[in-house]
Write a protein that holds these residues in place. Structure first.
Motif, PDB file in Angstrom:
ATOM      1  N   THR A   1      -6.258  -1.677  -3.903  1.00  0.00           N
ATOM      2  CA  THR A   1      -7.215  -2.048  -2.868  1.00  0.00           C
ATOM      3  C   THR A   1      -6.924  -3.454  -2.348  1.00  0.00           C
ATOM      4  O   THR A   1      -6.900  -3.688  -1.132  1.00  0.00           O
ATOM      5  CB  THR A   1      -8.660  -1.943  -3.388  1.00  0.00           C
ATOM      6  OG1 THR A   1      -8.896  -0.598  -3.810  1.00  0.00           O
ATOM      7  CG2 THR A   1      -9.668  -2.335  -2.332  1.00  0.00           C
ATOM      8  N   ALA A   2      -6.677  -4.381  -3.244  1.00  0.00           N
ATOM      9  CA  ALA A   2      -6.373  -5.756  -2.843  1.00  0.00           C
ATOM     10  C   ALA A   2      -5.081  -5.822  -2.028  1.00  0.00           C
ATOM     11  O   ALA A   2      -5.016  -6.546  -1.024  1.00  0.00           O
ATOM     12  CB  ALA A   2      -6.274  -6.653  -4.075  1.00  0.00           C
ATOM     13  N   SER A   3      -4.076  -5.066  -2.429  1.00  0.00           N
ATOM     14  CA  SER A   3      -2.798  -5.073  -1.704  1.00  0.00           C
ATOM     15  C   SER A   3      -2.939  -4.503  -0.300  1.00  0.00           C
ATOM     16  O   SER A   3      -2.409  -5.061   0.660  1.00  0.00           O
ATOM     17  CB  SER A   3      -1.743  -4.276  -2.473  1.00  0.00           C
ATOM     18  OG  SER A   3      -1.423  -4.910  -3.674  1.00  0.00           O
ATOM     19  N   VAL A   4      -3.646  -3.385  -0.183  1.00  0.00           N
ATOM     20  CA  VAL A   4      -3.844  -2.777   1.133  1.00  0.00           C
ATOM     21  C   VAL A   4      -4.664  -3.713   2.024  1.00  0.00           C
ATOM     22  O   VAL A   4      -4.345  -3.923   3.196  1.00  0.00           O
ATOM     23  CB  VAL A   4      -4.506  -1.384   1.012  1.00  0.00           C
ATOM     24  CG1 VAL A   4      -4.910  -0.848   2.375  1.00  0.00           C
ATOM     25  CG2 VAL A   4      -3.575  -0.410   0.311  1.00  0.00           C
ATOM     26  N   HIS A   5      -5.695  -4.303   1.467  1.00  0.00           N
ATOM     27  CA  HIS A   5      -6.507  -5.248   2.235  1.00  0.00           C
ATOM     28  C   HIS A   5      -5.664  -6.434   2.703  1.00  0.00           C
ATOM     29  O   HIS A   5      -5.734  -6.834   3.872  1.00  0.00           O
ATOM     30  CB  HIS A   5      -7.694  -5.732   1.406  1.00  0.00           C
ATOM     31  CG  HIS A   5      -8.452  -6.838   2.058  1.00  0.00           C
ATOM     32  ND1 HIS A   5      -9.220  -6.655   3.179  1.00  0.00           N
ATOM     33  CD2 HIS A   5      -8.525  -8.161   1.759  1.00  0.00           C
ATOM     34  CE1 HIS A   5      -9.739  -7.816   3.550  1.00  0.00           C
ATOM     35  NE2 HIS A   5      -9.332  -8.742   2.704  1.00  0.00           N
ATOM     36  N   SER A   6      -4.859  -6.975   1.819  1.00  0.00           N
ATOM     37  CA  SER A   6      -4.017  -8.120   2.154  1.00  0.00           C
ATOM     38  C   SER A   6      -3.025  -7.786   3.273  1.00  0.00           C
ATOM     39  O   SER A   6      -2.804  -8.583   4.182  1.00  0.00           O
ATOM     40  CB  SER A   6      -3.260  -8.590   0.905  1.00  0.00           C
ATOM     41  OG  SER A   6      -2.368  -9.627   1.220  1.00  0.00           O
ATOM     42  N   ALA A   7      -2.456  -6.598   3.214  1.00  0.00           N
ATOM     43  CA  ALA A   7      -1.445  -6.200   4.204  1.00  0.00           C
ATOM     44  C   ALA A   7      -2.051  -5.811   5.545  1.00  0.00           C
ATOM     45  O   ALA A   7      -1.400  -5.971   6.587  1.00  0.00           O
ATOM     46  CB  ALA A   7      -0.622  -5.038   3.655  1.00  0.00           C
ATOM     47  N   THR A   8      -3.288  -5.297   5.532  1.00  0.00           N
ATOM     48  CA  THR A   8      -3.857  -4.733   6.760  1.00  0.00           C
ATOM     49  C   THR A   8      -5.094  -5.461   7.276  1.00  0.00           C
ATOM     50  O   THR A   8      -5.480  -5.257   8.420  1.00  0.00           O
ATOM     51  CB  THR A   8      -4.261  -3.260   6.534  1.00  0.00           C
ATOM     52  OG1 THR A   8      -5.328  -3.223   5.574  1.00  0.00           O
ATOM     53  CG2 THR A   8      -3.078  -2.424   6.089  1.00  0.00           C
ATOM     54  N   GLN A   9      -5.717  -6.253   6.426  1.00  0.00           N
ATOM     55  CA  GLN A   9      -6.990  -6.909   6.737  1.00  0.00           C
ATOM     56  C   GLN A   9      -8.128  -5.911   6.971  1.00  0.00           C
ATOM     57  O   GLN A   9      -9.178  -6.264   7.504  1.00  0.00           O
ATOM     58  CB  GLN A   9      -6.861  -7.868   7.932  1.00  0.00           C
ATOM     59  CG  GLN A   9      -5.881  -8.991   7.683  1.00  0.00           C
ATOM     60  CD  GLN A   9      -6.181  -9.762   6.404  1.00  0.00           C
ATOM     61  OE1 GLN A   9      -7.287 -10.283   6.237  1.00  0.00           O
ATOM     62  NE2 GLN A   9      -5.227  -9.833   5.499  1.00  0.00           N
ATOM     63  N   ILE A  10      -7.940  -4.661   6.577  1.00  0.00           N
ATOM     64  CA  ILE A  10      -9.004  -3.664   6.642  1.00  0.00           C
ATOM     65  C   ILE A  10     -10.007  -4.001   5.537  1.00  0.00           C
ATOM     66  O   ILE A  10      -9.608  -4.297   4.399  1.00  0.00           O
ATOM     67  CB  ILE A  10      -8.438  -2.246   6.463  1.00  0.00           C
ATOM     68  CG1 ILE A  10      -7.567  -1.888   7.668  1.00  0.00           C
ATOM     69  CG2 ILE A  10      -9.548  -1.223   6.265  1.00  0.00           C
ATOM     70  CD1 ILE A  10      -6.800  -0.593   7.516  1.00  0.00           C
ATOM     71  N   PRO A  11     -11.302  -3.968   5.849  1.00  0.00           N
ATOM     72  CA  PRO A  11     -12.294  -4.273   4.818  1.00  0.00           C
ATOM     73  C   PRO A  11     -12.171  -3.325   3.616  1.00  0.00           C
ATOM     74  O   PRO A  11     -11.908  -2.133   3.782  1.00  0.00           O
ATOM     75  CB  PRO A  11     -13.636  -4.057   5.537  1.00  0.00           C
ATOM     76  CG  PRO A  11     -13.316  -4.232   6.986  1.00  0.00           C
ATOM     77  CD  PRO A  11     -11.920  -3.714   7.155  1.00  0.00           C
ATOM     78  N   VAL A  12     -12.356  -3.866   2.427  1.00  0.00           N
ATOM     79  CA  VAL A  12     -12.150  -3.085   1.205  1.00  0.00           C
ATOM     80  C   VAL A  12     -13.052  -1.855   1.145  1.00  0.00           C
ATOM     81  O   VAL A  12     -12.674  -0.842   0.556  1.00  0.00           O
ATOM     82  CB  VAL A  12     -12.312  -3.943  -0.075  1.00  0.00           C
ATOM     83  CG1 VAL A  12     -11.247  -5.004  -0.143  1.00  0.00           C
ATOM     84  CG2 VAL A  12     -13.699  -4.546  -0.168  1.00  0.00           C
ATOM     85  N   GLU A  13     -14.224  -1.914   1.773  1.00  0.00           N
ATOM     86  CA  GLU A  13     -15.126  -0.761   1.712  1.00  0.00           C
ATOM     87  C   GLU A  13     -14.604   0.442   2.489  1.00  0.00           C
ATOM     88  O   GLU A  13     -15.126   1.545   2.367  1.00  0.00           O
ATOM     89  CB  GLU A  13     -16.547  -1.123   2.165  1.00  0.00           C
ATOM     90  CG  GLU A  13     -16.632  -1.693   3.551  1.00  0.00           C
ATOM     91  CD  GLU A  13     -16.554  -3.218   3.597  1.00  0.00           C
ATOM     92  OE1 GLU A  13     -16.978  -3.765   4.624  1.00  0.00           O
ATOM     93  OE2 GLU A  13     -16.085  -3.848   2.636  1.00  0.00           O
ATOM     94  N   TYR A  14     -13.537   0.255   3.268  1.00  0.00           N
ATOM     95  CA  TYR A  14     -12.921   1.366   4.007  1.00  0.00           C
ATOM     96  C   TYR A  14     -11.642   1.872   3.354  1.00  0.00           C
ATOM     97  O   TYR A  14     -10.991   2.763   3.884  1.00  0.00           O
ATOM     98  CB  TYR A  14     -12.631   0.954   5.445  1.00  0.00           C
ATOM     99  CG  TYR A  14     -13.875   0.636   6.233  1.00  0.00           C
ATOM    100  CD1 TYR A  14     -14.859   1.597   6.430  1.00  0.00           C
ATOM    101  CD2 TYR A  14     -14.069  -0.630   6.757  1.00  0.00           C
ATOM    102  CE1 TYR A  14     -16.011   1.303   7.144  1.00  0.00           C
ATOM    103  CE2 TYR A  14     -15.213  -0.930   7.475  1.00  0.00           C
ATOM    104  CZ  TYR A  14     -16.175   0.042   7.667  1.00  0.00           C
ATOM    105  OH  TYR A  14     -17.315  -0.250   8.367  1.00  0.00           O
TER     106      TYR A  14
END
Length: 68
Positions: free
Chosen positions: A24-37
């Protein structure tokens, strides 16, 4: 909303929790998509239904135990 699917043999709860947090942290970091999504889905298959290098995970675990 990204969905990440992990197919694996059995995992303990601590390993699953660690993977979810890390992915979750990696995807958020790479995309800036909020973690709740960000969705993480585990497809847990039995040790007899997952093979690596021509051996099931059950066989690998049994061989590993005998070597110790």
């Amino acid at each position: 909303m990204p969905s990440i699917k992990i197919t694996t043999a059995s995992l303990n709860e601590e390993a699953k929790t660690d993977l979810v947090k890390s992915i979750t942290a990696s995807v958020h970091s790479a995309t800036q998509i909020p973690v709740e999504y960000i969705h993480v889905i585990f497809d847990i298959v039995g040790d007899d239904n997952y093979a690596v290098g021509g051996q099931t995970v059950r066989e690998i675990k049994m061989l590993s135990t005998k070597k110790q």
